[in-house]
Design an enzyme around this catalytic site. Structure first.
Site, PDB file in Angstrom:
ATOM      1  N   GLN A  28     -10.121  -3.971  -3.556  1.00 16.58           N
ATOM      2  CA  GLN A  28     -11.390  -3.434  -3.084  1.00 16.58           C
ATOM      3  C   GLN A  28     -12.511  -3.750  -4.073  1.00 16.58           C
ATOM      4  OE1 GLN A  28     -11.963  -1.598  -0.094  1.00 16.58           O
ATOM      5  NE2 GLN A  28     -14.021  -2.228  -0.702  1.00 16.58           N
TER       6      GLN A  28
ATOM      7  N   HIS B 175      -7.235   0.629  -6.600  1.00 20.65           N
ATOM      8  CA  HIS B 175      -7.434  -0.217  -5.415  1.00 20.65           C
ATOM      9  C   HIS B 175      -8.124  -1.512  -5.878  1.00 20.65           C
ATOM     10  CE1 HIS B 175      -7.721  -1.390  -1.364  1.00 20.65           C
ATOM     11  NE2 HIS B 175      -8.560  -0.504  -0.884  1.00 20.65           N
TER      12      HIS B 175
ATOM     13  N   ARG C  34       0.882  -1.180   0.000  1.00 23.77           N
ATOM     14  CA  ARG C  34       0.000   0.000   0.000  1.00 23.77           C
ATOM     15  C   ARG C  34       0.912   1.221   0.000  1.00 23.77           C
ATOM     16  NH1 ARG C  34      -5.325   1.504   3.397  1.00 23.77           N
ATOM     17  NH2 ARG C  34      -6.096   0.109   1.782  1.00 23.77           N
TER      18      ARG C  34
ATOM     19  N   CYS D  20     -16.271   1.650   0.326  1.00 26.43           N
ATOM     20  CA  CYS D  20     -15.088   0.842   0.646  1.00 26.43           C
ATOM     21  C   CYS D  20     -14.692   0.961   2.112  1.00 26.43           C
ATOM     22  CB  CYS D  20     -13.934   1.220  -0.269  1.00 26.43           C
ATOM     23  SG  CYS D  20     -13.360   2.915  -0.065  1.00 26.43           S
TER      24      CYS D  20
ATOM     25  N   ARG E 244     -13.562  -8.629   1.646  1.00 28.43           N
ATOM     26  CA  ARG E 244     -12.154  -8.373   1.299  1.00 28.43           C
ATOM     27  C   ARG E 244     -11.332  -9.625   1.614  1.00 28.43           C
ATOM     28  NH1 ARG E 244     -10.027  -3.252   1.409  1.00 28.43           N
ATOM     29  NH2 ARG E 244      -8.155  -4.321   0.692  1.00 28.43           N
TER      30      ARG E 244
ATOM     31  N   ASP F   4     -17.217   7.411  -1.793  1.00 26.41           N
ATOM     32  CA  ASP F   4     -16.004   7.286  -0.978  1.00 26.41           C
ATOM     33  C   ASP F   4     -15.771   8.653  -0.344  1.00 26.41           C
ATOM     34  OD1 ASP F   4     -13.623   6.364   0.120  1.00 26.41           O
ATOM     35  OD2 ASP F   4     -12.568   6.111  -1.789  1.00 26.41           O
TER      36      ASP F   4
END
Ligand code: CP
Ligand code: NVA
Length: 306
Positions: free
Chosen positions: A133, A130, A103, A259, A287, A219
């Site tokens: 996700q 991402h 990340r 997310c 996830r 988001d």
């Protein structure tokens, strides 16, 4: 062959559909209390240059459930913080561990790491994408509503890393994306290839964008790394909120996803995130199941699911 998962379309459509089926099997097996240890003796290293709750816990727990072990390296734990290059870090780490999750900020960092790694590399979020996700998100949609092909997903607010990953997914799996973002925060056309452009429709008004959508998603207004723009973004995005009035414009059986982490009262109201259309907790849990399928795929390949 060495495979990486740096962008959503690093897996083909059929491989992505395999991952969904495999995630289902892996999830069911866990629920039945049946052990599944295909990664015994394997090590996952995770490098975090940004904060995380879900990504860290889902990878760490998931790898353990698959029989493997995990090293969690935060930015300041390793010599990269003192100037060791990404290339050299990749060469060294990948001689000792079997798979690496990163990340970080720039997508170019994970691409450079992968180019010098002997082990598969997974993008656990960059400024650009991402993929883990959206893999979990579409798996979650599939569990609740069936295949996403032909459906419309509406993205309300900032066209960020998660949004651009949705666009890649739309081109791969053949569904539509509606975007409504404030003036000054348009989609960056240079980042949208023709196959994705043909799946995208943009709207000035979030209500127009939401009409008929099967999945409403949003988001935070300010992603990690953009905190300096916080105040300016708070003003610009104030009308791009998923609330009950907006949800009422979507299809009657529409679902809501985020997310997470959410800023309640900003991009989404409590009423929606805690409401009956919200799938956010399943989405977060998934996830782990989706990434277990991905880890197994990258290290073992496709396995015949009984
Ligand atoms: N959605 C997500 O990646 O969450 P974290 O930042 O907590 O990992
Ligand atoms: N767009 C958000 C997602 C966090 C999981 C960010 O990059 O901060």
């Amino acid at each position: 062959m060495l495979r990486h998962y740096l962008q959503f379309n690093d897996c083909s459509r059929s491989e992505t559909e395999y991952l969904f089926a495999r995630a289902r099997w892996i999830k069911d097996r866990l629920r039945q209390g049946q052990p599944h240890h295909p990664l015994q003796g394997k090590t996952l290293a995770m490098i975090f240059e940004k904060a995380s709750t879900r990504t860290r816990v889902s990878f760490e727990t998931g790898m353990g459930q698959l029989g493997g072990q995990v090293l969690c390296l935060s930015k300041n734990d390793i010599q990269m913080a003192r100037g060791e290059t990404v290339e050299d870090t990749a060469r060294v780490l990948s001689r000792m561990v079997d798979v690496v999750m990163i990340r970080t900020f720039a997508q170019s960092m994970v691409e450079t790491f992968a180019a010098h790694s002997r082990a598969p590399v997974i993008n656990g979020l960059t400024n650009e994408f991402h993929p883990c996700q959206v893999l979990a998100d579409i798996y979650t949609f599939l569990e609740h509503r069936g295949p996403i092909t032909g459906k419309t997903v509406v993205w309300i607010g900032d066209p960020n890393n998660v949004f651009y990953t949705w666009l890649q997914a739309a081109a791969l799996l053949d569904f539509k994306v509606h975007l409504s973002s404030p003036a000054g925060y348009p989609v960056d056309e240079a980042r949208v290839p023709a196959a994705e452009r043909s799946r995208l429709e943009t709207f000035a008004d979030p209500f127009d964008a939401t009409r008929g959508a099967a999945l409403v998603t949003t988001d935070v207004w300010t992603s990690m790394g953009f905190e300096a723009e916080n105040e300016q973004r708070r003003r610009a995005f104030q009308h791009w909120q998923v609330n009950a009035a907006l949800m009422a414009h979507a299809a009657p059986d529409a679902v809501f996803m985020h997310c997470l982490p959410a800023h309640r009262g900003e991009e989404v109201t409590d009423e929606v995130i805690d409401g009956p259309q919200s799938l956010v907790w399943d989405e977060a849990e998934n996830r782990m199941h989706a990434q277990k399928a991905l880890l197994e795929f990258l290290l073992v390949g496709e396995v015949k699911t009984p």
